[in-house]
Design a protein around this motif. Structure first.
Motif, PDB file in Angstrom:
ATOM      1  N   ARG A   1      39.379  31.360  41.842  1.00 18.77           N
ATOM      2  CA  ARG A   1      40.685  32.001  41.768  1.00 18.77           C
ATOM      3  C   ARG A   1      40.528  33.498  41.552  1.00 18.77           C
ATOM      4  O   ARG A   1      39.535  33.963  40.990  1.00 18.77           O
ATOM      5  CB  ARG A   1      41.532  31.394  40.652  1.00 18.77           C
ATOM      6  CG  ARG A   1      41.023  31.706  39.270  1.00 18.77           C
ATOM      7  CD  ARG A   1      41.918  31.105  38.217  1.00 18.77           C
ATOM      8  NE  ARG A   1      41.452  31.482  36.889  1.00 18.77           N
ATOM      9  CZ  ARG A   1      42.007  31.087  35.766  1.00 18.77           C
ATOM     10  NH1 ARG A   1      43.056  30.284  35.809  1.00 18.77           N
ATOM     11  NH2 ARG A   1      41.540  31.481  34.605  1.00 18.77           N
TER      12      ARG A   1
ATOM     13  N   TYR B   1      41.137  25.604  45.744  1.00 18.85           N
ATOM     14  CA  TYR B   1      40.238  24.502  45.408  1.00 18.85           C
ATOM     15  C   TYR B   1      39.255  24.269  46.546  1.00 18.85           C
ATOM     16  O   TYR B   1      39.645  24.144  47.704  1.00 18.85           O
ATOM     17  CB  TYR B   1      41.034  23.237  45.116  1.00 18.85           C
ATOM     18  CG  TYR B   1      41.758  23.324  43.794  1.00 18.85           C
ATOM     19  CD1 TYR B   1      41.103  23.027  42.607  1.00 18.85           C
ATOM     20  CD2 TYR B   1      43.079  23.756  43.729  1.00 18.85           C
ATOM     21  CE1 TYR B   1      41.746  23.135  41.386  1.00 18.85           C
ATOM     22  CE2 TYR B   1      43.725  23.864  42.515  1.00 18.85           C
ATOM     23  CZ  TYR B   1      43.054  23.552  41.347  1.00 18.85           C
ATOM     24  OH  TYR B   1      43.694  23.672  40.138  1.00 18.85           O
TER      25      TYR B   1
ATOM     26  N   ASN C   1      46.133  23.990  46.787  1.00 14.44           N
ATOM     27  CA  ASN C   1      45.886  25.390  46.472  1.00 14.44           C
ATOM     28  C   ASN C   1      47.219  25.992  46.059  1.00 14.44           C
ATOM     29  O   ASN C   1      48.263  25.600  46.569  1.00 14.44           O
ATOM     30  CB  ASN C   1      45.332  26.122  47.691  1.00 14.44           C
ATOM     31  CG  ASN C   1      44.028  25.527  48.167  1.00 14.44           C
ATOM     32  OD1 ASN C   1      43.243  25.024  47.379  1.00 14.44           O
ATOM     33  ND2 ASN C   1      43.794  25.564  49.465  1.00 14.44           N
TER      34      ASN C   1
ATOM     35  N   TYR D   1      42.881  36.930  40.208  1.00 15.71           N
ATOM     36  CA  TYR D   1      44.095  37.198  39.426  1.00 15.71           C
ATOM     37  C   TYR D   1      44.179  38.645  38.998  1.00 15.71           C
ATOM     38  O   TYR D   1      43.196  39.388  39.003  1.00 15.71           O
ATOM     39  CB  TYR D   1      44.146  36.286  38.192  1.00 15.71           C
ATOM     40  CG  TYR D   1      43.043  36.551  37.194  1.00 15.71           C
ATOM     41  CD1 TYR D   1      43.213  37.453  36.153  1.00 15.71           C
ATOM     42  CD2 TYR D   1      41.811  35.912  37.305  1.00 15.71           C
ATOM     43  CE1 TYR D   1      42.204  37.702  35.253  1.00 15.71           C
ATOM     44  CE2 TYR D   1      40.795  36.152  36.404  1.00 15.71           C
ATOM     45  CZ  TYR D   1      40.999  37.057  35.375  1.00 15.71           C
ATOM     46  OH  TYR D   1      39.991  37.311  34.489  1.00 15.71           O
TER      47      TYR D   1
ATOM     48  N   TYR E   1      46.004  33.603  42.613  1.00 14.77           N
ATOM     49  CA  TYR E   1      45.918  32.512  43.575  1.00 14.77           C
ATOM     50  C   TYR E   1      44.695  31.664  43.261  1.00 14.77           C
ATOM     51  O   TYR E   1      43.607  32.195  43.030  1.00 14.77           O
ATOM     52  CB  TYR E   1      45.817  33.052  45.007  1.00 14.77           C
ATOM     53  CG  TYR E   1      45.898  31.969  46.052  1.00 14.77           C
ATOM     54  CD1 TYR E   1      47.116  31.371  46.367  1.00 14.77           C
ATOM     55  CD2 TYR E   1      44.755  31.525  46.708  1.00 14.77           C
ATOM     56  CE1 TYR E   1      47.198  30.366  47.325  1.00 14.77           C
ATOM     57  CE2 TYR E   1      44.816  30.522  47.662  1.00 14.77           C
ATOM     58  CZ  TYR E   1      46.042  29.946  47.960  1.00 14.77           C
ATOM     59  OH  TYR E   1      46.121  28.945  48.898  1.00 14.77           O
ATOM     60  N   HIS E   2      44.879  30.338  43.239  1.00 15.94           N
ATOM     61  CA  HIS E   2      43.802  29.389  42.949  1.00 15.94           C
ATOM     62  C   HIS E   2      43.496  28.605  44.224  1.00 15.94           C
ATOM     63  O   HIS E   2      44.376  27.966  44.784  1.00 15.94           O
ATOM     64  CB  HIS E   2      44.253  28.438  41.847  1.00 15.94           C
ATOM     65  CG  HIS E   2      43.116  27.730  41.172  1.00 15.94           C
ATOM     66  ND1 HIS E   2      43.173  27.324  39.877  1.00 15.94           N
ATOM     67  CD2 HIS E   2      41.885  27.362  41.596  1.00 15.94           C
ATOM     68  CE1 HIS E   2      42.053  26.731  39.530  1.00 15.94           C
ATOM     69  NE2 HIS E   2      41.246  26.745  40.573  1.00 15.94           N
TER      70      HIS E   2
ATOM     71  N   THR F   1      36.236  27.710  38.669  1.00 18.80           N
ATOM     72  CA  THR F   1      36.864  26.695  37.829  1.00 18.80           C
ATOM     73  C   THR F   1      36.312  25.320  38.174  1.00 18.80           C
ATOM     74  O   THR F   1      35.981  25.038  39.323  1.00 18.80           O
ATOM     75  CB  THR F   1      38.392  26.675  38.008  1.00 18.80           C
ATOM     76  OG1 THR F   1      38.711  26.323  39.353  1.00 18.80           O
ATOM     77  CG2 THR F   1      39.007  28.023  37.679  1.00 18.80           C
TER      78      THR F   1
END
Length: 194
Positions: free
Chosen positions: A69, A57, A24, A71, A54-55, A107
């Motif tokens: 995520r 997973y 992450n 943004y 922030y992404h 994503t």
């Protein structure tokens, strides 16, 4: 009822806290876009700005990474289209603007070792502020700020773990931004992931 609630909590926990095999991360980057104004003689404007977020997973199954995520994005737009006052036939092209966008994306990526290719889909809440028109009639018809909710879809290519390129298409859902920053935006982004 209690068993169903317990099962739901266990399932959610396993998804959120599963080891995705992918880190992450926070990310920052540059956004460069072209926006089309269908209703103003097909004119376009250029957007340039910064993006960060922030992404997270969710999980990795057979090299297929899925994540979410959040943004924020700030773009400056040089808007170059012509509006004509129907009473005086005077033209107005004095526009420049700033777009603030807060969004969330789903994503999906296929991991190829040092590289991954994937897709993006999400929604964003947009607020635009742009230059007031010189002509009083045009100024009364076209406000100098707009809110909108936009749909974002795109493709991504990540390389060497920390670098990511994205091509994203954005379409306002309520079209209030067509007088501001365009009703179709095609963005190219470079993201650096920490």
């Amino acid at each position: 009822m209690v068993k169903k609630l317990g099962f739901g909590i266990a399932l959610l926990s396993s998804i959120l806290f599963a080891d995705s095999g992918h880190k992450n991360n926070f990310f920052v980057g540059i956004d460069f876009g072209l926006a089309q104004h269908r209703y103003f003689y097909g004119q376009t404007n250029i957007n340039i700005g910064v993006i960060g977020g922030y992404h997270f997973y969710l999980y990795n199954e057979n090299g297929l990474l899925q994540g979410v995520r959040g943004y924020g994005l700030i773009d400056y737009a040089n808007i170059d289209y012509t509006i004509v006052n129907p009473l005086t036939y005077k033209e107005d092209t004095n526009r420049g603007g700033v777009l603030f966008r807060v969004g969330a994306d789903y994503t999906i990526e296929y991991n190829l070792g040092n590289y991954s290719v994937g897709g993006i889909a999400g929604l964003s809440f947009d607020y635009a502020i742009y230059g007031k028109a010189n002509d009083p009639f045009i100024a009364s018809v076209y406000d100098n700020s707009d809110f909108d909710l936009s749909l974002n879809v795109g493709l991504s290519f990540s390389f060497f773990t920390q670098n990511r390129l994205e091509f994203v298409y954005t379409r306002p859902l309520f079209f209030s931004l067509i007088t501001a920053l365009g009703d179709n935006t095609y963005s190219f982004r470079y993201l650096y992931m920490f």
